[in-house]
Design a protein around this motif. Sequence first.
Motif, short mmCIF file in Angstrom:
data_model
loop_
_atom_site.label_atom_id
_atom_site.label_comp_id
_atom_site.label_asym_id
_atom_site.label_seq_id
_atom_site.Cartn_x
_atom_site.Cartn_y
_atom_site.Cartn_z
N ASN A 200 99.82 36.39 64.80
CA ASN A 200 98.83 37.38 65.24
C ASN A 200 98.19 38.00 64.01
N PRO A 201 96.98 38.56 64.16
CA PRO A 201 96.41 39.28 63.02
C PRO A 201 97.41 40.35 62.57
N GLY A 202 97.63 40.42 61.26
CA GLY A 202 98.65 41.34 60.73
C GLY A 202 99.85 40.60 60.19
N ASP A 203 100.12 39.40 60.75
CA ASP A 203 101.23 38.57 60.24
C ASP A 203 100.72 37.74 59.06
N ILE A 204 101.64 37.35 58.18
CA ILE A 204 101.24 36.41 57.12
C ILE A 204 102.26 35.29 57.01
N ILE A 205 101.81 34.16 56.52
CA ILE A 205 102.73 33.07 56.17
C ILE A 205 102.79 33.01 54.66
N VAL A 206 104.01 32.89 54.15
CA VAL A 206 104.25 32.91 52.71
C VAL A 206 104.64 31.49 52.32
N HIS A 207 103.90 30.85 51.41
CA HIS A 207 104.33 29.49 51.09
C HIS A 207 104.36 29.16 49.60
N HIS A 208 105.25 28.23 49.29
CA HIS A 208 105.54 27.78 47.92
C HIS A 208 104.46 26.77 47.49
N PRO A 209 104.11 26.74 46.18
CA PRO A 209 103.04 25.83 45.75
C PRO A 209 103.37 24.35 45.89
N LEU A 210 104.64 24.02 46.13
CA LEU A 210 104.97 22.60 46.27
C LEU A 210 105.38 22.21 47.70
N VAL A 211 105.35 23.15 48.63
CA VAL A 211 105.73 22.77 50.00
C VAL A 211 104.56 21.99 50.61
N ILE A 212 104.87 20.90 51.30
CA ILE A 212 103.81 20.06 51.87
C ILE A 212 103.37 20.65 53.21
N HIS A 213 102.06 20.74 53.38
CA HIS A 213 101.54 21.37 54.59
C HIS A 213 100.18 20.78 54.98
N GLY A 214 99.78 21.04 56.21
CA GLY A 214 98.49 20.58 56.71
C GLY A 214 98.26 21.23 58.06
N SER A 215 97.10 21.00 58.66
CA SER A 215 96.87 21.58 59.99
C SER A 215 95.96 20.67 60.79
N ALA A 216 96.09 20.78 62.11
CA ALA A 216 95.21 20.01 63.00
C ALA A 216 93.90 20.78 63.16
N GLY A 217 93.02 20.24 64.00
CA GLY A 217 91.75 20.93 64.26
C GLY A 217 91.98 22.16 65.13
N ASN A 218 90.87 22.81 65.45
CA ASN A 218 90.92 23.93 66.40
C ASN A 218 90.36 23.41 67.73
N PHE A 219 91.27 23.12 68.67
CA PHE A 219 90.86 22.47 69.92
C PHE A 219 90.49 23.46 71.02
N SER A 220 90.56 24.73 70.70
CA SER A 220 90.17 25.74 71.70
C SER A 220 88.65 25.70 71.89
N SER A 221 88.20 26.12 73.08
CA SER A 221 86.75 26.17 73.26
C SER A 221 86.20 27.56 72.94
N ASP A 222 87.09 28.54 72.73
CA ASP A 222 86.55 29.89 72.50
C ASP A 222 87.29 30.73 71.46
N THR A 223 88.39 30.23 70.91
CA THR A 223 89.14 31.07 69.95
C THR A 223 88.92 30.58 68.53
N ARG A 224 88.47 31.47 67.66
CA ARG A 224 88.22 31.12 66.28
C ARG A 224 89.54 31.06 65.50
N ARG A 225 89.52 30.39 64.33
CA ARG A 225 90.68 30.44 63.44
C ARG A 225 90.16 30.75 62.04
N ARG A 226 90.14 32.06 61.75
CA ARG A 226 89.66 32.49 60.43
C ARG A 226 90.88 32.74 59.56
N GLY A 227 91.07 31.92 58.52
CA GLY A 227 92.24 32.06 57.64
C GLY A 227 91.83 32.23 56.20
N LEU A 228 92.63 32.98 55.47
CA LEU A 228 92.38 33.19 54.04
C LEU A 228 93.69 32.98 53.30
N ALA A 229 93.67 32.07 52.31
CA ALA A 229 94.86 31.88 51.47
C ALA A 229 94.66 32.65 50.18
#
Length: 278
Positions: A200-229
Amino acid sequence: MENFDIEKIKFDYDLNGVTVIRDIIDSHWINEMRIAIDSILSDPGKASIEYTPKENTGRYYGDFFLWRRNKSFKNLAFKSNLPELAGKILNSKSINFFYDQLLVKEPKTKESTPWHHDLPYWPIKGGHIISFWVGFDKVTKNTGAVEYIKGSHKWNKFFAPASFGKNTGFDNNYKEMGLDPMPDINSNLKDYELLSWDVNPGDIIVHHPLVIHGSAGNFSSDTRRRGLALRYIGDDVTWDDRPGTFMTNKNVKSILPSLNFKNGQSLNSELFPRLWNS
Ligand SMILES: O=C(O)CCC(=O)C(=O)O
């Protein structure tokens, strides 16, 4: 610092390379940043990238060093509780800002973020490096929550960076590194333990520079995904003048002052300012 268990966060971060902290960003930052992000999206920067091809639905927008052109991005990165949090998790006496990266996936965006780890993209070395992924919408697997391979920061591997989109020009930079490509994780998903969180807005994910990560698309028809690293660095981090890092890309270079750092030099400077001391 807020009332959360820093020792538990450090334990999970060291063990898994990633963890979540709930409800740590005050809502005034969220409101201010939503306005700031929309202003960037309507006036894309010179180094920004539209990862979604014109013929596809949605929009996957990437941009870098927003703090240098928008006060709200700067205030969040510099004046929130995040620099101190970075210092506490990393056990570093000081914290400097490395950079911020905007990653917006609008509704109906099919483009995924490829599996990668961050450090190979960057011209730096050291142990005191951390990223905070901050969302400004409710984010679920369906809208492109980032997924992490548990413990992959300890694989002792340094894979070639993957370009987030086709024809972005970054591929040519990354080829110069001559590193092994990331294994085909999607074809062998059962071999890996994935971690991801609905946030939820207000939560953060904390990640290490070597942890492998990725994400799928945004399949919702109305919910945005605004992220800032937001990327922070501490005491032991120095410049690493490897070929092909993302700051050698011509568009990224065009928004930065000239980089005259020498191998092994501290980054402490106007571009990578000191934000916190213990
Ligand atoms: O937001 C995403 O899809 C990817 C995020 C990422 O790669 C990062 O935060 O380093």
